[in-house]
Design a protein around this motif. Structure first.
Motif, PDB file in Angstrom:
ATOM      1  N   LEU A   1     100.311 -37.300  47.903  1.00  0.00           N
ATOM      2  CA  LEU A   1     100.350 -36.237  46.898  1.00  0.00           C
ATOM      3  C   LEU A   1     101.780 -35.828  46.563  1.00  0.00           C
ATOM      4  O   LEU A   1     102.645 -35.775  47.441  1.00  0.00           O
ATOM      5  N   LEU A   2     102.017 -35.534  45.310  1.00  0.00           N
ATOM      6  CA  LEU A   2     103.279 -34.950  44.868  1.00  0.00           C
ATOM      7  C   LEU A   2     102.950 -33.940  43.769  1.00  0.00           C
ATOM      8  O   LEU A   2     102.596 -34.313  42.646  1.00  0.00           O
ATOM      9  N   PHE A   3     103.035 -32.675  44.116  1.00  0.00           N
ATOM     10  CA  PHE A   3     102.682 -31.605  43.189  1.00  0.00           C
ATOM     11  C   PHE A   3     103.923 -31.126  42.428  1.00  0.00           C
ATOM     12  O   PHE A   3     104.992 -30.956  43.016  1.00  0.00           O
ATOM     13  N   HIS A   4     103.755 -30.911  41.143  1.00  0.00           N
ATOM     14  CA  HIS A   4     104.792 -30.329  40.307  1.00  0.00           C
ATOM     15  C   HIS A   4     104.334 -28.948  39.857  1.00  0.00           C
ATOM     16  O   HIS A   4     103.164 -28.754  39.499  1.00  0.00           O
TER      17      HIS A   4
ATOM     18  N   VAL B   1     106.064 -29.877  45.478  1.00  0.00           N
ATOM     19  CA  VAL B   1     105.462 -29.654  46.798  1.00  0.00           C
ATOM     20  C   VAL B   1     104.962 -30.987  47.333  1.00  0.00           C
ATOM     21  O   VAL B   1     104.316 -31.756  46.606  1.00  0.00           O
ATOM     22  N   LYS B   2     105.257 -31.259  48.606  1.00  0.00           N
ATOM     23  CA  LYS B   2     104.757 -32.451  49.277  1.00  0.00           C
ATOM     24  C   LYS B   2     103.985 -32.033  50.527  1.00  0.00           C
ATOM     25  O   LYS B   2     104.195 -30.946  51.067  1.00  0.00           O
ATOM     26  N   MET B   3     103.112 -32.932  50.991  1.00  0.00           N
ATOM     27  CA  MET B   3     102.316 -32.662  52.182  1.00  0.00           C
ATOM     28  C   MET B   3     102.262 -33.895  53.077  1.00  0.00           C
ATOM     29  O   MET B   3     102.268 -35.023  52.582  1.00  0.00           O
ATOM     30  N   ILE B   4     102.192 -33.687  54.385  1.00  0.00           N
ATOM     31  CA  ILE B   4     101.913 -34.749  55.342  1.00  0.00           C
ATOM     32  C   ILE B   4     101.078 -34.155  56.473  1.00  0.00           C
ATOM     33  O   ILE B   4     101.195 -32.967  56.779  1.00  0.00           O
ATOM     34  N   PRO B   5     100.216 -34.947  57.112  1.00  0.00           N
ATOM     35  CA  PRO B   5      99.417 -34.428  58.227  1.00  0.00           C
ATOM     36  C   PRO B   5     100.303 -33.991  59.389  1.00  0.00           C
ATOM     37  O   PRO B   5     101.341 -34.601  59.656  1.00  0.00           O
TER      38      PRO B   5
ATOM     39  N   ARG C   1      99.107 -35.711  39.960  1.00  0.00           N
ATOM     40  CA  ARG C   1      98.553 -36.551  38.892  1.00  0.00           C
ATOM     41  C   ARG C   1      97.081 -36.883  39.105  1.00  0.00           C
ATOM     42  O   ARG C   1      96.307 -36.912  38.149  1.00  0.00           O
ATOM     43  N   TRP C   2      96.685 -37.166  40.361  1.00  0.00           N
ATOM     44  CA  TRP C   2      95.303 -37.581  40.592  1.00  0.00           C
ATOM     45  C   TRP C   2      94.467 -36.532  41.308  1.00  0.00           C
ATOM     46  O   TRP C   2      93.237 -36.514  41.170  1.00  0.00           O
ATOM     47  N   PHE C   3      95.087 -35.646  42.057  1.00  0.00           N
ATOM     48  CA  PHE C   3      94.316 -34.657  42.806  1.00  0.00           C
ATOM     49  C   PHE C   3      94.114 -33.358  42.039  1.00  0.00           C
ATOM     50  O   PHE C   3      93.255 -32.551  42.368  1.00  0.00           O
ATOM     51  N   GLY C   4      94.917 -33.157  41.001  1.00  0.00           N
ATOM     52  CA  GLY C   4      94.742 -31.959  40.189  1.00  0.00           C
ATOM     53  C   GLY C   4      95.489 -30.753  40.731  1.00  0.00           C
ATOM     54  O   GLY C   4      96.503 -30.881  41.423  1.00  0.00           O
ATOM     55  N   GLN C   5      94.980 -29.569  40.448  1.00  0.00           N
ATOM     56  CA  GLN C   5      95.688 -28.328  40.741  1.00  0.00           C
ATOM     57  C   GLN C   5      95.424 -27.799  42.147  1.00  0.00           C
ATOM     58  O   GLN C   5      94.327 -27.924  42.688  1.00  0.00           O
TER      59      GLN C   5
ATOM     60  N   HIS D   1      89.010 -42.987  36.782  1.00  0.00           N
ATOM     61  CA  HIS D   1      90.147 -42.759  35.886  1.00  0.00           C
ATOM     62  C   HIS D   1      91.436 -42.534  36.672  1.00  0.00           C
ATOM     63  O   HIS D   1      92.509 -43.036  36.300  1.00  0.00           O
ATOM     64  N   ASN D   2      91.361 -41.802  37.771  1.00  0.00           N
ATOM     65  CA  ASN D   2      92.559 -41.433  38.523  1.00  0.00           C
ATOM     66  C   ASN D   2      93.142 -42.567  39.356  1.00  0.00           C
ATOM     67  O   ASN D   2      94.246 -42.430  39.898  1.00  0.00           O
ATOM     68  N   LEU D   3      92.445 -43.696  39.455  1.00  0.00           N
ATOM     69  CA  LEU D   3      93.005 -44.853  40.159  1.00  0.00           C
ATOM     70  C   LEU D   3      94.348 -45.267  39.572  1.00  0.00           C
ATOM     71  O   LEU D   3      95.232 -45.739  40.285  1.00  0.00           O
ATOM     72  N   ARG D   4      94.529 -45.086  38.284  1.00  0.00           N
ATOM     73  CA  ARG D   4      95.768 -45.497  37.614  1.00  0.00           C
ATOM     74  C   ARG D   4      96.974 -44.695  38.087  1.00  0.00           C
ATOM     75  O   ARG D   4      98.117 -45.091  37.855  1.00  0.00           O
ATOM     76  N   HIS D   5      96.720 -43.568  38.752  1.00  0.00           N
ATOM     77  CA  HIS D   5      97.806 -42.714  39.228  1.00  0.00           C
ATOM     78  C   HIS D   5      98.141 -42.940  40.707  1.00  0.00           C
ATOM     79  O   HIS D   5      99.035 -42.282  41.241  1.00  0.00           O
ATOM     80  N   LEU D   6      97.422 -43.862  41.364  1.00  0.00           N
ATOM     81  CA  LEU D   6      97.688 -44.153  42.769  1.00  0.00           C
ATOM     82  C   LEU D   6      98.689 -45.300  42.866  1.00  0.00           C
ATOM     83  O   LEU D   6      98.411 -46.417  42.429  1.00  0.00           O
TER      84      LEU D   6
END
Length: 542
Positions: A536-539, A518-522, A454-458, A186-191
């Motif tokens: 990832l882009l967290f709201h 919130v954003k993340m990078i290695p 959107r795809w990774f959740g909380q 289902h979450n493929l649509r958010h990538l």
């Protein structure tokens, strides 16, 4: 590092796909038809292969040099098993030895079993390689509606979806994953795509999860049950696609990695008999005795060692056929005189010193696999190990396969040692040292809250007596302390130190100073691509 979606124009995408297919076919035909232009010294006559003593010697050296506790090797040649042995230890801290029946995770060499399952269903007329995915899974959906409508079963297997490398892999790894296969699909649509459809190679795992569900729908049973009953059991392979019986867990390898200079176990990837969401992409467990039978079946065009046919030779050839052009490194050109490298359906293919080589690797933290077939020489080689340094499997593989090809002898342990030293030096030279003030732009409590992607959740950020903590709700391994770096940017230091995947966590406030995203990078460029934090882009949730 945060890339905007690329829209596809149907006509352009179709034209590009046709041009790429024609060019690929022409180039491969030209290369193979002209004998690849090899100089006489690279057309050495094949040999009978290395001796048992030579194999034992190079394996022992590789285990010692590349911090790997144990390894198992099987070789088939002209329809017979000519080498079958284990070396080293199942667990670095114990005395149990690896043997030919020791179970290892085979990681992405599982992908060929998924494509073989599909091949069986093609032979039975239950599906076709070019069937639309939506004709079997109506809820399948990519970010672009046009791509969704054009996506075929073949597209699931060839790493040309338009997504970035390892997109969405955080839903699979680090295990145990809290995501079900239904949620993953289902979450493929958010990538969001990073290239146009079918235009570039980018390795993926999630689409093999989709392929596994296609097998389930078309066969009326689960992927695990189909692979076990239609492939593994008929071939008398003591291997497992799903749950492993308790009595079969007495001889298993423990995964290991190197943390702070010490060889340590990696419990999260231990073989415990459980069914994994990642199964169809990389979740199978096997030993080299079983994989020898699998290699013979491939080399014999789908016919098992006892003469029972699993899939047609036509479908075997289709799985080996080139579909996607892969990048070629300078090392591959220099070491192997390679002119092309491609991806088929669950297999990679290349020319190596004038021979067609069909292969695939498998990599989990602490578990390594490498399978190579040389059809013209009727040779198959399988290597399984329980360390994290891929040079161990590669140096042994090069030694064995080059011996069968009659290539001049070379110290592959030395070659891979030097290559790794050069790579580390290059990374160090272009990596700026971390310069941190260690200060926070806002009081700690202002960062506290729940955030959703959107795809990774909380994920949750909370304040403790020792500072801020970061925790994923779904992926339970992803939790750790937030170390202030600069302003609104922190470094999350994961509690599990063997992941090697610490990440920058950047909070963005609005004009009123309230954190909104919130954003993340290695932190390190060497972080495995499956830790796709950059996607990832967290709201902030209210």
């Amino acid at each position: 590092m945060f890339v905007s979606p690329v829209r596809n124009h149907p006509k352009n995408s179709l034209k590009l796909g046709k041009v790429m297919h024609l060019c690929l076919g022409f180039c491969l035909s030209l290369c193979l038809g002209l004998g690849l232009g090899l100089s006489p010294d690279l057309q050495a006559k094949p040999s009978k292969g290395p001796s048992q003593w030579q194999i034992k010697k190079v394996v022992r050296q590789a285990l010692d040099r590349f911090n790997t506790p144990g390894m198992a090797v099987s070789i088939v040649h002209k329809g017979k098993i000519v080498h079958l042995a284990g070396y080293g230890k199942r667990d670095y801290a114990a005395s149990d030895k690896v043997d030919a029946d020791t179970l290892f995770s085979i990681a992405s060499t599982t992908k060929a079993f998924t494509t073989a399952a599909l091949a069986i269903l093609v032979d039975e007329g239950k599906l076709g390689w070019d069937d639309l995915v939506t004709s079997h899974l109506p809820d399948f959906k990519m970010a672009d509606p046009w791509v969704t409508g054009e996506f075929t079963i073949r597209d699931l297997l060839t790493h040309r979806s338009g997504l970035g490398p390892g997109a969405g892999d955080l839903m699979l790894w680090p295990e145990p994953s809290g995501f079900s296969r239904t949620e993953i699909i289902h979450n493929l649509r958010h990538l969001d795509p990073v290239t146009s459809f079918r235009s570039e190679y980018a390795y993926d795992n999630l689409l093999y999860i989709v392929a596994g569900e296609v097998v389930a729908v078309a066969s009326g049973t689960s992927w695990e049950e189909f692979v076990q009953t239609r492939i593994l059991d008929p071939l008398n392979m003591a291997c497992y696609s799903g749950r492993i019986p308790e009595e079969s867990l007495h001889n298993v390898a423990t995964p290991h990695g190197v943390v702070e200079g010490k060889i340590v176990p990696i419990p999260r990837n231990a073989i415990n008999g459980a069914v994994k969401a990642s199964a169809a992409a990389g979740g199978m467990v096997c030993n080299v005795r079983g994989m020898a039978r699998w290699m013979m079946t491939q080399l014999q065009g789908g016919v098992g060692p006892e003469g029972n046919r699993l899939f047609s030779e036509e479908q075997r050839d289709e799985m080996w056929r080139s579909h996607t052009i892969l990048p070629l490194s300078d090392k591959e050109r220099a070491w192997d005189n390679t002119h092309f490298k491609t991806y088929g359906l669950g297999w990679r293919k290349a020319d190596v010193r004038g021979y067609e080589v069909v292969s695939h690797t498998g990599t989990l933290s602490g578990m390594q696999a490498y399978l190579t077939l040389v059809p013209e020489l009727e040779v198959g080689i399988m290597i399984l190990s329980n360390g994290s340094n891929s040079a161990a499997r590669s140096s042994v593989m090069q030694t064995i396969v080059k011996s069968y090809m009659g290539a001049p002898k070379k110290n592959w342990i030395k070659e891979y040692t030097q290559a790794q030293q050069e790579a580390r030096a290059e990374t160090k030279a272009k990596t700026a040292p971390l310069v941190s003030s260690g200060s926070m732009a806002l009081p700690a409590h202002r960062y506290v809250g729940l955030y959703r992607d959107r795809w990774f959740g909380q994920v949750e950020v909370r304040e403790t007596k020792r500072g801020l903590r970061f925790r994923s709700i779904k992926s339970i391994q992803l939790q750790g302390n937030l170390e202030p770096f600069e302003g609104n940017t922190f470094i999350v230091r994961w509690d599990n130190r063997n992941m090697g995947a610490d990440a920058y966590v950047s909070f963005t406030p609005d004009e009123a100073g309230k954190i909104v995203t919130v954003k993340m990078i290695p932190v390190s460029e060497d972080t495995d691509f499956s830790f796709d934090f950059q996607d990832l882009l967290f709201h902030r949730e209210k």
